[in-house]
Design a protein around this motif. Structure first.
Motif, short mmCIF file in Angstrom:
data_model
loop_
_atom_site.label_atom_id
_atom_site.label_comp_id
_atom_site.label_asym_id
_atom_site.label_seq_id
_atom_site.Cartn_x
_atom_site.Cartn_y
_atom_site.Cartn_z
N ASP A 253 1.03 -1.08 0.08
CA ASP A 253 -0.19 -0.01 -0.08
C ASP A 253 1.02 1.29 -0.13
O ASP A 253 1.85 1.54 0.84
N PHE A 254 0.81 2.13 -0.95
CA PHE A 254 1.76 3.10 -1.14
C PHE A 254 1.84 4.09 0.07
O PHE A 254 2.97 4.52 0.57
N MET A 260 5.81 4.53 6.60
CA MET A 260 6.91 3.56 7.33
C MET A 260 8.35 4.07 7.07
O MET A 260 9.03 4.40 7.83
N LEU A 261 8.42 4.49 5.65
CA LEU A 261 9.76 4.97 5.34
C LEU A 261 10.03 6.68 6.20
O LEU A 261 11.15 6.76 6.43
N LYS A 277 -0.22 1.88 -6.23
CA LYS A 277 -0.50 2.86 -7.38
C LYS A 277 0.58 2.54 -8.57
O LYS A 277 0.45 3.64 -9.41
N GLY A 278 1.11 1.57 -8.43
CA GLY A 278 2.17 1.40 -9.35
C GLY A 278 3.67 1.27 -9.06
O GLY A 278 3.91 0.98 -7.73
N CYS A 279 4.80 0.97 -9.77
CA CYS A 279 5.91 0.85 -9.09
C CYS A 279 6.49 2.19 -9.19
O CYS A 279 6.51 3.22 -9.82
N TYR A 280 7.33 2.28 -7.94
CA TYR A 280 7.89 3.64 -7.33
C TYR A 280 9.36 3.45 -6.84
O TYR A 280 9.30 2.32 -6.28
N ALA A 281 10.11 4.41 -6.89
CA ALA A 281 11.53 4.56 -6.48
C ALA A 281 11.24 5.23 -5.12
O ALA A 281 11.03 6.54 -5.45
N GLY A 325 2.25 -7.94 2.98
CA GLY A 325 1.05 -9.06 2.88
C GLY A 325 1.55 -10.47 2.87
O GLY A 325 0.97 -11.33 2.33
N ILE A 326 2.66 -10.64 3.23
CA ILE A 326 3.67 -12.00 3.48
C ILE A 326 3.30 -12.54 4.66
O ILE A 326 3.74 -12.16 5.82
N GLU A 327 2.74 -13.78 4.44
CA GLU A 327 2.48 -14.52 5.78
C GLU A 327 3.45 -15.72 5.81
O GLU A 327 3.78 -16.43 4.70
#
Length: 328
Positions: A253-254, A260-261, A277-281, A325-327
């Motif tokens: 989630d963007f 968090m960052l 929302k897409g791929c972001y740097a 979302g990694i369990e």
């Protein structure tokens, strides 16, 4: 090769904006020219190369410390692979914790003299750092600036009048004098600077005793079959890093990731991440988070954190995996 490839080293300490500067140069390169970039990162997970891939350049990465380690094998592997593709120009970005003198020594060795035309080394400097003892007492920080023919004072838009005066005084007092200097923002290096001739030959081929051997072969970042993510750590020169590579099927989630960052206290964070929302740097330096959208699809997300203190990597990993979302 009939013609030598014009080559520049773009050096500077952590967070000074080297990757942003190279991205700007790639955007403004002459139409029709094919440029190559060799990227070296202190962390074990390659981030910068992923950011640059979107600009259509030829990219090779040497993660896991200074590229001159292991007698130059990792760097030579990367350079050779790029030169075989006959680029019109080669840019080399050593890690912000690296030693540019050894890189210069390799590029001016008999092995590369027939193929590489080493131009001016460009040193990026955040003028604010000249007033902070943590930087001015750091040997790598000083080595990088001493090795540069050209000094670019980046992030001038974030500087005070005092910072600008410190930069101008520092440049004036350099012996030998720098060939060119300029204050810029957003890494906007004038492209004509790349053709300035190299002036300094005082490169040492000796690797300092505290140098470590890291990657001994070309880096492979693909996840092993069945693995959801991998984590790699590195340490040296008073810094610690931890990086994660997550499967392309996972998305963040963007807004949650941005929060968090923003809350992280680490000195340096880089990430290329798939989000809703897409791929972001994402780029975090001096507590400021900057974001750029990329046109990548089906890309493995990666994140690297660097700090002068050993951080609670397990706690950070738990947060990161939950956001993805990694369990387990």
């Amino acid at each position: 090769m009939a013609n030598k490839v014009p080559t520049n080293i773009i050096t500077g300490f952590l967070g000074v904006g080297k990757t942003t500067a190279i991205l700007e140069l790639l955007k403004n390169k002459p139409e029709g020219e094919n440029w190559a970039v060799l990227v070296n990162e202190f962390g074990e997970i390659g981030i910068d190369g992923a950011m640059m891939t979107d600009q259509g350049a030829l990219i090779k990465e040497v993660p896991g410390g200074c590229m001159c380690c292991t007698a130059g094998v990792p760097m030579s592997v990367g350079i050779n692979a790029l030169l075989r593709q006959k680029p019109d120009r080669l840019l080399i970005e050593p890690t912000g914790l690296g030693h540019p003198k050894q890189v210069i020594a390799t590029l001016t060795s008999s092995q590369y003299q027939p193929y590489v035309d080493l131009k001016a080394t460009i040193g990026l400097l955040d003028p604010r750092n000249l007033s902070i003892e943590k930087y001015t007492q750091n040997q790598n920080f000083n080595d990088q600036l001493a090795s540069a023919d050209v000094i670019i004072g980046n992030k001038v838009d974030q500087c005070t009048v005092h910072d600008v005066d410190e930069f101008n005084d520092w440049v004036t007092n350099q012996t030998p004098s720098k060939v060119f200097s300029k204050l810029v923002q957003n890494g906007s290096i004038p492209i004509e600077v790349l053709d300035i001739e190299r002036m300094y030959d005082g490169a040492s081929s000796q690797i300092e005793p505290h140098h470590h051997a890291h990657a001994e072969q070309e880096p492979q970042f693909e996840l092993p079959p069945g693995e959801k993510y991998i984590r790699k750590e590195n340490k040296g020169q008073g810094y610690f890093s931890c990086g994660w590579l997550l499967g392309a099927e996972y998305s963040f989630d963007f807004d949650e990731l941005f929060s968090m960052l923003s809350a992280l206290t680490a000195e340096r964070v880089k990430a290329v991440v798939n989000t809703n929302k897409g791929c972001y740097a994402f780029n975090v330096a001096n507590g400021v988070v900057s974001v750029n959208e990329l046109s990548l699809e089906g890309f493995e997300s990666r994140l690297e954190v660097i700090d002068s203190q050993l951080m609670p990597w397990n706690d950070l990993e738990s947060i990161l995996l939950k956001l993805a979302g990694i369990e387990l």
